[in-house]
Enzyme design. Structure first.
Site, PDB file in Angstrom:
ATOM      1  N   ASP A  67      -1.208   5.539   2.692  1.00 11.87           N
ATOM      2  CA  ASP A  67      -1.639   4.143   2.787  1.00 11.87           C
ATOM      3  C   ASP A  67      -1.616   3.629   4.223  1.00 11.87           C
ATOM      4  O   ASP A  67      -1.105   4.297   5.131  1.00 11.87           O
ATOM      5  CB  ASP A  67      -0.771   3.248   1.876  1.00 11.87           C
ATOM      6  N   ASP A 136      10.260  -2.394  -6.421  1.00 14.32           N
ATOM      7  CA  ASP A 136       9.554  -2.769  -7.654  1.00 14.32           C
ATOM      8  C   ASP A 136       8.939  -1.555  -8.355  1.00 14.32           C
ATOM      9  O   ASP A 136       8.138  -1.708  -9.266  1.00 14.32           O
ATOM     10  CB  ASP A 136       8.473  -3.827  -7.357  1.00 14.32           C
ATOM     11  N   HIS A 138       6.977   0.714  -6.997  1.00 17.26           N
ATOM     12  CA  HIS A 138       5.667   1.174  -6.535  1.00 17.26           C
ATOM     13  C   HIS A 138       5.732   2.542  -5.864  1.00 17.26           C
ATOM     14  O   HIS A 138       6.724   2.888  -5.255  1.00 17.26           O
ATOM     15  CB  HIS A 138       4.973   0.141  -5.629  1.00 17.26           C
ATOM     16  N   GLU A 143       1.248  -1.442  -6.628  1.00 20.26           N
ATOM     17  CA  GLU A 143       2.192  -2.457  -7.087  1.00 20.26           C
ATOM     18  C   GLU A 143       2.163  -2.564  -8.616  1.00 20.26           C
ATOM     19  O   GLU A 143       1.222  -2.061  -9.253  1.00 20.26           O
ATOM     20  CB  GLU A 143       1.808  -3.805  -6.469  1.00 20.26           C
TER      21      GLU A 143
END
Ligand code: PGA
Length: 261
Positions: A67, A136, A138, A143
């Protein structure tokens, strides 16, 4: 999935580095999927050591990063281009032309994402994918609520991720809101996946990923569908796993597991 629990962060990174080195030694032109963030730092340090001291050779290796922040030029001190150059690439012998990192500054994101997906396939697919995990759950910037079949695309970062990553920037307002990221579907096509996690802050996400239901609310849980994933954890990251005794028992007994001749 395989779960390896180490005493601490440095050890889990050393254990993960051995898997990376084994992949490269058995396939010198391996395609590696690479991650950024604070977690893989000691892994990269160990790979650099292996390159300098043990002759680990990256000269035929190809790399694809997961990313990049949208809007940050390559030279920005928080861009993932900059991170990878500083923390790995400038210290090893991977050829510049074999390094792929999503562009945060293309003028056509859709075309770029299609090209990135195509390029991974043209290079033979990812042999070994390195992952971290967000608090979270991810993986890459997928997400909660990301499709488990998603491909490389632009994502809006969750507020939690922006807060988590603010520590790297001068102020929270400087954290980009968008990122270009490989999808969960892209990641699941890697032949082998290693996920590294350290610290208590990751314990709930790790518990959800390994023992929770497969859900887009914790995209790392999609790894339950992958046939060859290894989780490298320290004690803190593993601290909310209900079946921890079983995983440690497997870790202890696996070396004498009966195998064919
Ligand atoms: P970290 O980030 O390694 O900096 O904790 C992991 C991630 O967000 O994937």
């Amino acid at each position: 999935m395989q779960i390896i629990v180490s005493e601490g962060y440095e050890e889990l990174c050393k254990a993960a580095a051995k898997v990376v080195a084994k992949t490269i030694n058995s396939k010198p032109n391996a395609v590696l999927g690479l991650a950024t963030g604070s977690t893989p730092l000691a892994l990269y340090k160990e790979l650099i050591r292996m390159h300098k001291e043990d002759g680990l050779d990256f000269s035929q290796v190809t790399t694809f990063n997961l990313d990049e922040y949208v809007g940050l030029p390559k030279t920005h001190y928080q861009s993932y281009h900059y991170f990878m150059h500083e923390n790995l690439f400038k210290h090893i012998n991977v050829p510049q032309q074999n390094i792929y990192i999503p562009s945060g500054t293309t003028d056509n994101y859709e075309a770029f994402c299609d090209w990135y997906e195509r390029r991974i396939k043209e290079c033979g697919g990812v042999d070994l994918q390195v992952l971290g995990i967000g608090s979270d759950g991810h993986i890459a910037f997928n997400e909660p609520s990301s499709s488990l079949g998603s491909r490389t695309r632009i994502k809006t970062l969750a507020r939690q991720t922006i807060q988590d990553n603010a520590r790297f920037f001068d102020k929270i307002q400087d954290v980009p809101i968008y990122a270009i990221t490989m999808g969960v579907g892209t990641i699941l096509e890697a032949r082998t996946i290693i996920l590294l996690a350290s610290g208590k802050g990751k314990a709930p996400a790790i518990a959800g990923a390994i023992e929770g239901p497969v859900t887009s609310m914790n995209t790392a849980s999609a790894l339950q569908l992958h046939p060859d994933t290894i989780f490298f954890l320290d004690r803190d990251a593993a601290s909310e796993l209900k079946m921890i005794d079983y995983y440690l028992w497997i870790q202890e007994k696996a070396p004498s597991f009966p195998r064919g001749n």
